[in-house]
Write a protein that holds these residues in place. Sequence first.
Motif, PDB file in Angstrom:
ATOM      1  N   PRO A  22       0.797  -1.229   0.000  1.00  0.00           N
ATOM      2  CA  PRO A  22       0.000   0.000   0.000  1.00  0.00           C
ATOM      3  C   PRO A  22       0.826   1.274   0.000  1.00  0.00           C
ATOM      4  N   HIS A  23       2.162   1.151  -0.082  1.00  0.00           N
ATOM      5  CA  HIS A  23       3.021   2.329  -0.092  1.00  0.00           C
ATOM      6  C   HIS A  23       3.282   2.752  -1.536  1.00  0.00           C
ATOM      7  N   ASN A  24       2.273   3.347  -2.164  1.00  0.00           N
ATOM      8  CA  ASN A  24       2.439   3.765  -3.553  1.00  0.00           C
ATOM      9  C   ASN A  24       1.572   4.977  -3.843  1.00  0.00           C
ATOM     10  N   SER A  25       1.993   5.727  -4.860  1.00  0.00           N
ATOM     11  CA  SER A  25       1.259   6.934  -5.246  1.00  0.00           C
ATOM     12  C   SER A  25       0.585   6.768  -6.598  1.00  0.00           C
ATOM     13  N   GLY A  26       0.815   5.635  -7.268  1.00  0.00           N
ATOM     14  CA  GLY A  26       0.232   5.484  -8.596  1.00  0.00           C
ATOM     15  C   GLY A  26       0.505   4.123  -9.195  1.00  0.00           C
ATOM     16  N   GLY A  27       0.642   4.122 -10.533  1.00  0.00           N
ATOM     17  CA  GLY A  27       0.696   2.880 -11.279  1.00  0.00           C
ATOM     18  C   GLY A  27       1.983   2.087 -11.141  1.00  0.00           C
TER      19      GLY A  27
ATOM     20  N   MET B 277      -8.856   9.790 -19.771  1.00  0.00           N
ATOM     21  CA  MET B 277      -7.438   9.915 -19.436  1.00  0.00           C
ATOM     22  C   MET B 277      -6.799  10.913 -20.407  1.00  0.00           C
ATOM     23  N   PRO B 278      -6.772  12.213 -20.036  1.00  0.00           N
ATOM     24  CA  PRO B 278      -6.259  13.247 -20.955  1.00  0.00           C
ATOM     25  C   PRO B 278      -4.772  13.537 -20.765  1.00  0.00           C
ATOM     26  N   SER B 279      -3.955  12.498 -20.546  1.00  0.00           N
ATOM     27  CA  SER B 279      -2.550  12.686 -20.208  1.00  0.00           C
ATOM     28  C   SER B 279      -1.771  13.381 -21.326  1.00  0.00           C
ATOM     29  N   VAL B 280      -0.864  14.267 -20.913  1.00  0.00           N
ATOM     30  CA  VAL B 280       0.023  14.925 -21.859  1.00  0.00           C
ATOM     31  C   VAL B 280       1.035  13.912 -22.404  1.00  0.00           C
ATOM     32  N   SER B 281       1.511  13.032 -21.527  1.00  0.00           N
ATOM     33  CA  SER B 281       2.411  11.955 -21.941  1.00  0.00           C
ATOM     34  C   SER B 281       2.251  10.810 -20.959  1.00  0.00           C
ATOM     35  N   GLU B 282       1.760   9.678 -21.439  1.00  0.00           N
ATOM     36  CA  GLU B 282       1.427   8.532 -20.577  1.00  0.00           C
ATOM     37  C   GLU B 282       2.116   7.289 -21.115  1.00  0.00           C
ATOM     38  N   PRO B 283       3.194   6.821 -20.463  1.00  0.00           N
ATOM     39  CA  PRO B 283       3.899   5.638 -20.960  1.00  0.00           C
ATOM     40  C   PRO B 283       2.978   4.437 -21.156  1.00  0.00           C
ATOM     41  N   PHE B 284       2.085   4.223 -20.208  1.00  0.00           N
ATOM     42  CA  PHE B 284       1.094   3.157 -20.383  1.00  0.00           C
ATOM     43  C   PHE B 284      -0.282   3.669 -19.965  1.00  0.00           C
ATOM     44  N   GLY B 285      -0.633   3.536 -18.690  1.00  0.00           N
ATOM     45  CA  GLY B 285      -1.934   3.996 -18.208  1.00  0.00           C
ATOM     46  C   GLY B 285      -2.786   2.857 -17.676  1.00  0.00           C
TER      47      GLY B 285
ATOM     48  N   GLY C 290       3.762   1.214  -8.457  1.00  0.00           N
ATOM     49  CA  GLY C 290       3.629   0.206  -7.411  1.00  0.00           C
ATOM     50  C   GLY C 290       2.675  -0.896  -7.812  1.00  0.00           C
ATOM     51  N   VAL C 291       1.570  -0.526  -8.459  1.00  0.00           N
ATOM     52  CA  VAL C 291       0.594  -1.515  -8.926  1.00  0.00           C
ATOM     53  C   VAL C 291       1.244  -2.454  -9.933  1.00  0.00           C
ATOM     54  N   ALA C 292       2.052  -1.882 -10.839  1.00  0.00           N
ATOM     55  CA  ALA C 292       2.721  -2.702 -11.854  1.00  0.00           C
ATOM     56  C   ALA C 292       3.728  -3.648 -11.211  1.00  0.00           C
ATOM     57  N   CYS C 293       4.482  -3.169 -10.226  1.00  0.00           N
ATOM     58  CA  CYS C 293       5.457  -4.029  -9.552  1.00  0.00           C
ATOM     59  C   CYS C 293       4.760  -5.191  -8.854  1.00  0.00           C
ATOM     60  N   GLN C 294       3.636  -4.908  -8.214  1.00  0.00           N
ATOM     61  CA  GLN C 294       2.880  -5.955  -7.539  1.00  0.00           C
ATOM     62  C   GLN C 294       2.344  -6.981  -8.547  1.00  0.00           C
ATOM     63  N   GLY C 295       1.747  -6.487  -9.625  1.00  0.00           N
ATOM     64  CA  GLY C 295       1.187  -7.386 -10.621  1.00  0.00           C
ATOM     65  C   GLY C 295       2.244  -8.233 -11.297  1.00  0.00           C
ATOM     66  N   LEU C 296       3.378  -7.612 -11.632  1.00  0.00           N
ATOM     67  CA  LEU C 296       4.438  -8.339 -12.334  1.00  0.00           C
ATOM     68  C   LEU C 296       5.063  -9.413 -11.450  1.00  0.00           C
ATOM     69  N   THR C 297       5.372  -9.073 -10.201  1.00  0.00           N
ATOM     70  CA  THR C 297       5.992 -10.071  -9.323  1.00  0.00           C
ATOM     71  C   THR C 297       5.033 -11.231  -9.072  1.00  0.00           C
ATOM     72  N   ARG C 298       3.766 -10.922  -8.919  1.00  0.00           N
ATOM     73  CA  ARG C 298       2.776 -11.987  -8.727  1.00  0.00           C
ATOM     74  C   ARG C 298       2.691 -12.868  -9.981  1.00  0.00           C
ATOM     75  N   GLY C 299       2.728 -12.221 -11.151  1.00  0.00           N
ATOM     76  CA  GLY C 299       2.695 -12.977 -12.393  1.00  0.00           C
ATOM     77  C   GLY C 299       3.906 -13.879 -12.558  1.00  0.00           C
ATOM     78  N   LEU C 300       5.098 -13.364 -12.217  1.00  0.00           N
ATOM     79  CA  LEU C 300       6.316 -14.166 -12.322  1.00  0.00           C
ATOM     80  C   LEU C 300       6.252 -15.379 -11.398  1.00  0.00           C
ATOM     81  N   GLN C 301       5.797 -15.150 -10.172  1.00  0.00           N
ATOM     82  CA  GLN C 301       5.738 -16.263  -9.223  1.00  0.00           C
ATOM     83  C   GLN C 301       4.703 -17.306  -9.659  1.00  0.00           C
ATOM     84  N   SER C 302       3.651 -16.850 -10.356  1.00  0.00           N
ATOM     85  CA  SER C 302       2.611 -17.782 -10.803  1.00  0.00           C
ATOM     86  C   SER C 302       3.116 -18.727 -11.897  1.00  0.00           C
ATOM     87  N   ILE C 303       4.195 -18.328 -12.599  1.00  0.00           N
ATOM     88  CA  ILE C 303       4.766 -19.214 -13.624  1.00  0.00           C
ATOM     89  C   ILE C 303       6.044 -19.887 -13.134  1.00  0.00           C
TER      90      ILE C 303
END
Length: 411
Positions: free
Chosen positions: A14-19, A318-326, A21-34
């Motif tokens: 829960p120590h995150n301000s945006g995407g 999502m009107p981002s000026v520059s959004e690597p992903f989103g 931290g969410v991406a790190c959580q999702g990716l590590t969970r995905g890696l461990q699942s395989i």
Amino acid sequence: MSKSIFMIGWEFPPHNSGGLGVACQGLTRGLQSIGQPVVFALPQVINGGGSTKKVIYQFPDDQQSTDQSANDQQTSNRQTMEMVLVNSVLQPYWRQPNISESMVVDMVEESKNYGKVVAEVAQEYEKTTSLLHAHDWMSIPAGLRAREKVGKPLVLQIHSTEFDRAGGGRPNQAIADVEWQGMTEADKVIAVSHYTKQLIIDKYNIPADKIEVVHNGIDPNPDFHNQPLMKFLGEKPLILFVGRLTIQKGPEYFLSVARRVLEKDRSAVFVLAGQGDMYQSLLVSSAYQGLSGSVLFAGFLRGKEKQQLYQRADVFVMPSVSEPFGIAALEAALSETPVIISKNAGVNEVLPHAHPIDFWDTDKMASTILELISQPEKRRAQAQQVKAEAQNQGWRQAAAKIQRIYEELLG
């Protein structure tokens, strides 16, 4: 069991301000699942002293993070990961709504101090580690220093660059220099979209063949997505913005869109969910434009509160000026909500049935919103299309692509 990936980040729910931290959580969970174990290093102020603290992180079913001690590991059947907390004042920066120039100097220096301790920790795991994987600029000094100590390949994943965060303005050169050094010296760079890969080539002069693209993902959560819709604000059309209130994310364009829509439909309600350095100016601007009764500021939301907003919304913008992903656009799409996305966003690459519109074209965004809220059948059809596309973007698929990159690096 195969050797671990030693992963280095600087925020994690829960120590995150945006995407990120969410991406790190999702990716590590995905890696461990395989079947790919991960040890994750994370800065955190440790009360009571000590340079590090090792815990077993338990991936939550409801996407709200909790830590538990190693002694508790056997009491749960849920997926877990070893995490090393590094005593560092880097961690509180995720809470800061506004980062000043002097704070950037401190952050660059502290990222180096964080790197020293992380390198020492990496040495402890040298025999059980196959590869290092760092996320974004604050982790770069740690990744480079750890590679010096353990001699393992370094993968650097770029979720956002300083040119994105500057929102078309002048980037902070100190941070851009750290990013350039990291991408130049890393063994492989992962970009979260082709949009970001091109920016890295153009702005940092990194060779194209050094950069691999792996889109972010999202995993359906039955605790959220199978719940009945909670109605609030009556039957009023609800248009939603989720993201940091910073120049990069374009919240001022969202207010302009609100004003144009409200000229035609006074029943619409606009909600901004997030926090950031533009909060006060947006509040004043909303009042000055006479929008206060129709524009609501919800603050930073996570978990069920955010999910309820996604499900209730008639349109996500999502009107981002520059959004690597989103990732927020994927979250909205998975909740069966039509999405309008800036053309300068990588998530367009995986949501072909979204509405890509230039972030500055607030007239077109407004007319698209009015069309969607006035034509329920069309809105529902587009919502179902983007939901189907989001369902194809699981973290397990993203993790499998990254696993192949690891295998190529390791020969």
